[in-house]
Design an enzyme around this catalytic site. Structure first.
Site, PDB file in Angstrom:
ATOM      1  N   ASN A 123       4.631   0.859   7.658  1.00  0.00           N
ATOM      2  CA  ASN A 123       3.978  -0.446   7.483  1.00  0.00           C
ATOM      3  C   ASN A 123       4.742  -1.462   8.322  1.00  0.00           C
ATOM      4  O   ASN A 123       5.847  -1.850   7.969  1.00  0.00           O
ATOM      5  CB  ASN A 123       4.014  -0.799   5.988  1.00  0.00           C
ATOM      6  CG  ASN A 123       3.555  -2.220   5.716  1.00  0.00           C
ATOM      7  OD1 ASN A 123       2.953  -2.870   6.568  1.00  0.00           O
ATOM      8  ND2 ASN A 123       3.848  -2.718   4.519  1.00  0.00           N
ATOM      9  N   LYS A 156       4.036  -4.519   8.894  1.00  0.00           N
ATOM     10  CA  LYS A 156       3.931  -5.908   8.403  1.00  0.00           C
ATOM     11  C   LYS A 156       3.580  -6.840   9.570  1.00  0.00           C
ATOM     12  O   LYS A 156       2.835  -6.427  10.450  1.00  0.00           O
ATOM     13  CB  LYS A 156       5.211  -6.316   7.676  1.00  0.00           C
ATOM     14  CG  LYS A 156       5.605  -5.271   6.631  1.00  0.00           C
ATOM     15  CD  LYS A 156       6.684  -5.712   5.688  1.00  0.00           C
ATOM     16  CE  LYS A 156       6.982  -4.588   4.707  1.00  0.00           C
ATOM     17  NZ  LYS A 156       7.918  -4.956   3.657  1.00  0.00           N
ATOM     18  N   HIS A 180      -0.178  -4.828  -1.855  1.00  0.00           N
ATOM     19  CA  HIS A 180       1.250  -4.858  -1.519  1.00  0.00           C
ATOM     20  C   HIS A 180       1.888  -6.066  -2.219  1.00  0.00           C
ATOM     21  O   HIS A 180       1.260  -7.118  -2.352  1.00  0.00           O
ATOM     22  CB  HIS A 180       1.429  -4.954   0.001  1.00  0.00           C
ATOM     23  CG  HIS A 180       2.847  -4.729   0.426  1.00  0.00           C
ATOM     24  ND1 HIS A 180       3.806  -5.707   0.304  1.00  0.00           N
ATOM     25  CD2 HIS A 180       3.467  -3.647   0.939  1.00  0.00           C
ATOM     26  CE1 HIS A 180       4.968  -5.221   0.734  1.00  0.00           C
ATOM     27  NE2 HIS A 180       4.789  -3.970   1.124  1.00  0.00           N
ATOM     28  N   GLU A 208       6.395   0.909  -5.283  1.00  0.00           N
ATOM     29  CA  GLU A 208       7.326   0.108  -4.494  1.00  0.00           C
ATOM     30  C   GLU A 208       7.995  -0.934  -5.387  1.00  0.00           C
ATOM     31  O   GLU A 208       7.436  -2.026  -5.591  1.00  0.00           O
ATOM     32  CB  GLU A 208       6.574  -0.610  -3.367  1.00  0.00           C
ATOM     33  CG  GLU A 208       5.921   0.323  -2.365  1.00  0.00           C
ATOM     34  CD  GLU A 208       5.851  -0.334  -1.001  1.00  0.00           C
ATOM     35  OE1 GLU A 208       6.385   0.255  -0.059  1.00  0.00           O
ATOM     36  OE2 GLU A 208       5.298  -1.437  -0.882  1.00  0.00           O
ATOM     37  N   GLY A 223      12.706  -4.301   1.540  1.00  0.00           N
ATOM     38  CA  GLY A 223      13.375  -5.127   2.547  1.00  0.00           C
ATOM     39  C   GLY A 223      14.779  -5.550   2.178  1.00  0.00           C
ATOM     40  O   GLY A 223      15.365  -6.408   2.827  1.00  0.00           O
ATOM     41  N   SER A 255      13.017   0.255   1.217  1.00  0.00           N
ATOM     42  CA  SER A 255      14.252   0.556   1.944  1.00  0.00           C
ATOM     43  C   SER A 255      14.451   2.050   2.236  1.00  0.00           C
ATOM     44  O   SER A 255      15.586   2.528   2.240  1.00  0.00           O
ATOM     45  CB  SER A 255      15.463  -0.021   1.207  1.00  0.00           C
ATOM     46  OG  SER A 255      15.375  -1.436   1.156  1.00  0.00           O
TER      47      SER A 255
END
Ligand code: PGA
Length: 260
Positions: free
Chosen positions: A15, A17, A101, A173, A179, A219
């Site tokens: 992904n 982003k 998300h 997630e 992140g 991560s």
């Protein structure tokens, strides 16, 4: 052993982003295709920003790498400025769409209700939804992680039939792992993915639970993917930061493969 469950081919999804212009995306994919063969026992998926979908369709046409979108409108067409519809995605041969998300929930105030509409719309038009669910750090600390995740599943999937449910991909997630560089341990990822699979048994049936793919995201790195995929209920990964370079994508796919 994980490899014996061939009903659920591991899915490794990058992904991107809001990163990579169409030009950069194209350069990166060309570099990726130069790196060598892709393993056949994992499914590779790239999820660029909308403008990069167009050049990448052509570039990936003859390869095993699939394309996904990061979002999709719950509406069919019309006066919805800034939105992208299912038929625009299908026209570009997009196979997957990420829905719900945590960044969409947090920054763009997407409700469970709108996410449910999008999931139904994607399923109706045969775009595979990757439904993201996950708890915040506060919720985990309070011991509410499982309740939170199950309520997100309940809301997003309440109108989905068992047959359609087989096509849904769920991505667990945890928000605190996205992140941050702090991944859930493989054991924690397994525990929640197992909980999700049990939820699917209870709310759909055993047969559906055996084919539904459940990914972990937050991560994930090339160095951690193999351990995650060893877990019996983790069927792949949704990877953000570590999917931005050709080398990392290639490593993720290679490390995720069980072929020697
Ligand atoms: P991350 O993002 O790998 O950068 O943590 C994961 C995601 O948001 O899907």
């Amino acid at each position: 052993m994980k490899g014996e469950i061939d009903l659920r081919k591991p899915l490794i999804a990058g992904n991107w982003k809001m990163n990579h212009t169409p030009t950069q995306a194209l350069e990166m994919v060309r570099e990726l295709l130069e790196l060598g063969e892709f393993p056949s026992d994992v499914e590779g998926l790239l999820i660029p920003a909308f403008p990069a979908l167009c050049p990448l369709v052509k570039e990936l046409k003859e390869t095993s790498i699939k394309l996904g979108a990061q979002n999709m409108s719950s509406e069919d067409q019309g006066a919805f400025t800034g939105e992208v519809s299912w038929d625009m995605l299908l026209d570009l041969q997009v196979d997957y769409v990420v829905l719900g998300h945590s960044e969409r929930r947090k920054y763009f105030f997407e409700s469970d209700e709108v996410i449910a509409k999008k999931v139904n719309k994607a399923l109706e038009h045969k775009i595979t939804p990757i439904l993201c669910v996950g708890e915040s750090l506060e919720e985990r600390k309070a011991g509410d992680a499982k309740t939170r995740v199950k309520s997100q599943l309940q809301e997003a999937l309440k109108e989905v039939t068992p047959d359609k449910m087989k096509e849904v991909v769920i991505a667990y997630e945890p928000i605190w792992a996205i992140g941050t560089g702090v991944s859930a341990s493989a054991k924690d990822a397994q525990e929640m993915c197992q909980e999700i699979r049990n939820w699917v048994v209870d709310n759909f049936n055993q047969e559906v639970s055996e084919v539904v793919r459940i990914l972990y995201g937050g991560s994930v790195k090339p160095s951690t993917i193999a351990e995650l995929l060893e877990e019996v209920d983790v069927d792949g990964a949704l990877v953000g930061g570590a999917s931005l370079s050709a080398k990392d994508i290639y490593e993720l796919l290679s490390q995720g493969s069980q072929n020697d």
